[in-house]
Scaffold this active site. Structure first.
Site, short mmCIF file in Angstrom:
data_model
loop_
_atom_site.label_atom_id
_atom_site.label_comp_id
_atom_site.label_asym_id
_atom_site.label_seq_id
_atom_site.Cartn_x
_atom_site.Cartn_y
_atom_site.Cartn_z
NE ARG A 181 -2.14 0.69 3.97
CZ ARG A 181 -1.40 1.32 4.87
NH1 ARG A 181 -0.90 2.51 4.63
NH2 ARG A 181 -1.12 0.74 6.03
CG HIS A 233 -5.51 2.02 7.07
ND1 HIS A 233 -5.66 0.74 6.60
CD2 HIS A 233 -6.65 2.31 7.75
CE1 HIS A 233 -6.84 0.26 7.00
NE2 HIS A 233 -7.45 1.20 7.69
CE1 TYR A 281 1.82 2.15 8.55
CE2 TYR A 281 0.80 3.88 9.85
CZ TYR A 281 0.81 3.07 8.75
OH TYR A 281 -0.20 3.18 7.81
C1 LIG Z 1 -13.88 -6.23 12.80
C2 LIG Z 1 -13.01 -5.01 12.66
N1 LIG Z 1 -11.99 -4.81 13.52
C3 LIG Z 1 -11.20 -3.74 13.41
C4 LIG Z 1 -11.43 -2.81 12.41
C5 LIG Z 1 -10.52 -1.58 12.28
N2 LIG Z 1 -9.67 -1.75 11.10
C6 LIG Z 1 -9.97 -1.12 9.94
S1 LIG Z 1 -8.89 -1.50 8.74
C7 LIG Z 1 -7.98 -2.48 9.73
C8 LIG Z 1 -6.75 -3.18 9.21
C9 LIG Z 1 -7.03 -4.15 8.11
O1 LIG Z 1 -5.84 -4.56 7.50
P1 LIG Z 1 -5.80 -5.53 6.29
O2 LIG Z 1 -6.74 -6.67 6.50
O3 LIG Z 1 -4.39 -5.88 6.06
O4 LIG Z 1 -6.39 -4.68 5.06
P2 LIG Z 1 -5.79 -3.34 4.40
O5 LIG Z 1 -6.43 -2.19 5.12
O6 LIG Z 1 -4.32 -3.36 4.56
O7 LIG Z 1 -6.23 -3.39 2.98
C10 LIG Z 1 -8.52 -2.51 11.02
C11 LIG Z 1 -7.96 -3.27 12.15
C12 LIG Z 1 -12.52 -3.04 11.55
N3 LIG Z 1 -12.81 -2.22 10.53
N4 LIG Z 1 -13.29 -4.15 11.68
#
Ligand SMILES: Cc1ncc(C[n+]2csc(CCOP(=O)(O)OP(=O)(O)O)c2C)c(N)n1
Ligand SMILES: [Mg+2]
Length: 382
Positions: free
Chosen positions: A274, A278, A287
């Site tokens: 990415r 985020h 980070y």
């Molecule tokens: C059930 C849940 N827990 C926590 C969150 C908060 N949250 C939003 S994005 C994220 C990280 C997700 O990372 P990844 O699966 O690697 O996807 P990326 O954002 O990198 O595409 C988190 C913890 C959420 N949206 N839903």
């Protein structure tokens, strides 16, 4: 039902040899860093012609530029937040290009590129980020589900849909998209386990973009790779260079063909990065290092494919004009959709959740109503 593969039995009962499920030692790469094609056994791309190469390139460039427009709309205050796909164009476009029109996508929130390939109007997609409503498009029209904000829930939706498609005798395949972080959640685990047991026609497409917000992959899992997790479910683990649009296409096509022929699910790990924050609410400089960013910048998915396109005389003024026109049209559609859209009523959060809400839910609703009333009475700073 007698063949053991149909609705009344979950699976064929065949236990796979684990060695056949292991991912390759290195991610499958077809387009090398210098933009040259190296054929890989088992992952043919000879069904792609020059028109397909042009389409893949056009989708990637349009996705990147539309993504930038969405970030700008957020900066103008038109969207609450937005999650960029920058750097992940090849994984999204290559993967989605391997799908047939009857196939279904269950996306995460970062899937603007996948949506473009499916023909979804990006302006309508933005309503969810503005908070107008859950979405603006009809999922059935594009066979593209709603963006899922709770991490990984769409893996369950995709598996359920794929099981139903199999019971119905349909030849549709489902792609469920999620991230590296989501693989630590319960929902993808349950979805993948059910899919394997029921030999459901679903492909789990993980974009390993190295981070879950600020959590790096090294703190996410001890598994050798995300693709190795597939072995524990009894499905093949595939792995591709997610910054190589041709590898993303070929690996996905293999998994889709397997699902369509009734052999069950697969897990794909597309190794990518990415390049943006985020979401627009995040500051990645807290980070990750500049050196790391530069390292991945050198592996830019569009630059690599552009080298291939130029070397093969496929990049001419016609395609550049086509791209400019498409971006201009989509950007206008996005602005028109969003500038005029009303902001959603926060109280709608409580609608369509429970048939029988219960007292705690009512209390929460009243708490929010009081907060909104108090905010409405407080003079706003100009
Ligand atoms: C059930 C849940 N827990 C926590 C969150 C908060 N949250 C939003 S994005 C994220 C990280 C997700 O990372 P990844 O699966 O690697 O996807 P990326 O954002 O990198 O595409 C988190 C913890 C959420 N949206 N839903
Ligand atoms: Mg991630």
């Amino acid at each position: 039902m007698t063949d053991g593969k149909t609705a009344d039995k979950p699976s064929s009962g065949l236990v796979p040899d684990p060695s056949t499920l292991l991912p390759p030692d290195e991610p499958i790469q077809i387009l090398d860093d210098d933009g040259r094609i190296n054929a890989v056994d088992g992952y043919p791309i000879d069904d792609l012609d020059d028109e397909d190469f042009r389409a893949l390139y056009r989708h990637m460039v349009v996705a990147r530029r539309i993504d930038k427009q969405a970030i700008n709309l957020q900066r103008q205050g038109q969207l609450g937040v937005y999650a960029s796909l920058l750097g992940q164009e090849a994984a999204q476009i290559g993967g989605a290009y391997a799908l047939a029109p009857q196939d279904w996508v269950f996306p995460s929130y970062r899937e603007m590129g996948t949506a473009l390939v499916r023909g979804v109007n990006p302006g309508q997609m933005l309503h969810q980020w503005r908070g107008t409503w859950l979405s603006g498009y009809d999922p059935y029209e594009f066979r593209f589900g709603l963006l899922s904000i709770p991490i990984g829930t769409q893996a369950l939706h995709g598996t359920g849909f794929a099981m139903a498609a199999k019971f119905d005798g349909s030849d549709a395949v489902v792609m469920a998209y999620f991230g590296d972080g989501a693989t630590s959640e319960g929902d993808p685990h349950e979805g993948m386990n059910f899919a394997a047991v029921f030999e459901a026609p679903v492909v789990f497409f993980v974009q390993n973009n190295q981070y879950a917000i600020s959590t790096p992959l090294s703190e996410q899992t001890k598994a050798p790779t995300i693709a190795h997790k597939a072995v524990g479910y009894g499905m093949p683990g595939l792995r591709c260079d997610g910054n190589d649009v041709l590898a993303s296409y070929a690996v996905t096509k293999r998994a889709v063909e397997r699902a369509r022929s009734g052999e069950g699910p697969s897990l794909i790990e597309a190794v990518t990065y990415r390049m943006e924050a985020h979401t627009t609410a995040d500051d990645p400089t807290r980070y990750r290092s500049g050196e790391e960013m530069e390292e991945w910048q050198r592996r830019d998915p569009i630059a690599r494919f552009e080298t291939f396109m130029k070397a093969n005389g496929l990049l001419d003024d016609t395609i550049k004009t086509e791209i400019d026109n498409e971006v201009e049209k989509l950007a206008r559609i996005m602005r028109e959709e969003i500038y005029e859209a009303p902001h959603g009523d926060p109280m709608e959060l409580f609608e369509h959740v429970y048939v029988d809400p219960g007292s705690m839910f009512d209390e929460q609703r009243e708490m929010l109503r009081r907060e909104l009333d108090a905010a409405a009475e407080t003079p706003q700073e100009s």
